[in-house]
Design a protein around this motif. Structure first.
Motif, short mmCIF file in Angstrom:
data_model
loop_
_atom_site.label_atom_id
_atom_site.label_comp_id
_atom_site.label_asym_id
_atom_site.label_seq_id
_atom_site.Cartn_x
_atom_site.Cartn_y
_atom_site.Cartn_z
N ALA A 84 -3.96 -0.75 -12.51
CA ALA A 84 -4.49 -1.89 -11.76
C ALA A 84 -4.35 -3.19 -12.56
N GLU A 85 -4.58 -3.11 -13.86
CA GLU A 85 -4.45 -4.30 -14.70
C GLU A 85 -3.00 -4.76 -14.74
N LYS A 86 -2.06 -3.83 -14.81
CA LYS A 86 -0.65 -4.21 -14.81
C LYS A 86 -0.27 -4.86 -13.48
N ILE A 87 -0.75 -4.30 -12.39
CA ILE A 87 -0.48 -4.88 -11.07
C ILE A 87 -1.05 -6.30 -10.98
N ARG A 88 -2.27 -6.48 -11.48
CA ARG A 88 -2.90 -7.79 -11.45
C ARG A 88 -2.11 -8.79 -12.30
N ASN A 89 -1.73 -8.38 -13.50
CA ASN A 89 -0.96 -9.27 -14.37
C ASN A 89 0.39 -9.64 -13.76
N ASP A 90 1.05 -8.67 -13.13
CA ASP A 90 2.32 -8.95 -12.46
C ASP A 90 2.13 -9.93 -11.31
N ALA A 91 1.05 -9.77 -10.55
CA ALA A 91 0.77 -10.67 -9.44
C ALA A 91 0.47 -12.08 -9.94
N GLU A 92 -0.30 -12.19 -11.02
CA GLU A 92 -0.59 -13.50 -11.60
C GLU A 92 0.69 -14.19 -12.06
N GLU A 93 1.53 -13.44 -12.75
CA GLU A 93 2.77 -14.02 -13.24
C GLU A 93 3.66 -14.48 -12.09
N ALA A 94 3.78 -13.66 -11.05
CA ALA A 94 4.61 -14.03 -9.90
C ALA A 94 4.04 -15.27 -9.21
N PHE A 95 2.72 -15.34 -9.06
CA PHE A 95 2.09 -16.49 -8.41
C PHE A 95 2.36 -17.78 -9.18
N TRP A 96 2.11 -17.76 -10.50
CA TRP A 96 2.26 -18.98 -11.27
C TRP A 96 3.72 -19.38 -11.42
N LYS A 97 4.63 -18.43 -11.46
CA LYS A 97 6.05 -18.77 -11.50
C LYS A 97 6.48 -19.42 -10.19
N THR A 98 5.99 -18.87 -9.07
CA THR A 98 6.30 -19.46 -7.77
C THR A 98 5.74 -20.86 -7.66
N LEU A 99 4.49 -21.02 -8.08
CA LEU A 99 3.85 -22.33 -8.03
C LEU A 99 4.58 -23.32 -8.95
N GLY A 100 4.97 -22.85 -10.12
CA GLY A 100 5.72 -23.71 -11.03
C GLY A 100 7.03 -24.17 -10.42
N GLY A 101 7.71 -23.27 -9.73
CA GLY A 101 8.95 -23.63 -9.07
C GLY A 101 8.74 -24.64 -7.95
#
Length: 82
Positions: free
Chosen positions: A32-49
């Motif tokens: 669950a922690e890995k899934i959460r970290n992956d989701a956070e990373e994807a969100f912030w990368k998308t927002l950064g783009g």
């Protein structure tokens, strides 16, 4: 009367089952922690783009939608996007 169960055997079985349950719980929490970290990373990368090269004040506009302040948005984008 039926014979009493062997107390040492019952304790050993209980301890084995509790240890297995604990190991399963830890594995699920790690997943669950890995899934959460992956989701956070994807969100912030998308927002950064989205904000990279956007109009002046885009972070302030994003702040209105997000539950984060502009400073936090900038820090997370720097952490994950840059």
């Amino acid at each position: 009367m039926s014979p009493r169960p062997n107390r040492d055997e019952a304790r050993a079985n209980l301890q084995k089952n509790v240890a297995a349950a604990l190991a399963a719980r830890e594995a699920e929490l790690d997943r669950a922690e890995k899934i959460r970290n992956d989701a956070e990373e994807a969100f912030w990368k998308t927002l950064g783009g989205l904000l990279d090269g956007a109009h002046h004040g885009a972070r302030a506009d994003a702040e209105e939608v997000l539950p984060y302040k502009r400073d936090h948005i900038g820090k997370q984008i720097n952490r994950y996007y840059n």
